[in-house]
Motif scaffolding. Structure first.
Motif: not given
Length: 136
Positions: A59-76, A120-128
């Protein structure tokens, strides 16, 4: 903005408009880093059946622009994570998908640190928190 329905299972949602790096918006060919990350994630996923259970979505823009090449990992029913500051390519994609595979196998989205891929170590920004829950 339009919401597009996707599968409800474990997924890596990549920002396809992310910067290539902290210094550059695009790579040498004029392509955004996020688009390159999506390409790499899909290529690694297609090359290894171990990652078939995890959807690669974009999807376009996860609003984490300062943290370039961003992904969101999710599951029900699982805690979600936002990771960033990756160099788009096979190594990062493989580390993300390997973590996502372990995440998908976990009960609540928590993967023991000793199992984390080095990439992935050092790449975590947030948990939701998952919808309807908070972490105790």
């Amino acid at each position: 903005m339009t919401l597009l329905p996707v599968t409800d299972g474990p997924a890596v949602v990549a920002c396809n408009t992310c910067r290539f790096s902290a210094e550059a918006r695009d790579d040498a060919q004029g392509v955004r880093g996020g688009a390159r990350m999506v390409e790499a994630l899909r290529a690694v996923q297609a090359s290894d059946d171990a990652y078939a259970r995890v959807a690669v979505q974009e999807m376009p823009c996860l609003f984490a622009c300062q943290d370039f090449c961003t992904v969101h990992l999710r599951g029900a029913g699982k805690v979600g994570y936002v990771l960033g500051r990756f160099s788009p390519g096979e190594d990062a994609a493989r580390a993300i998908l390997e973590y996502a595979r372990l995440y998908a196998e976990s009960e609540m989205g928590q993967v023991p640190f000793k199992q984390w891929p080095a990439g992935v170590k050092g790449h975590f920004i947030t948990r939701t928190p998952p919808q309807g829950f908070v972490v105790e």
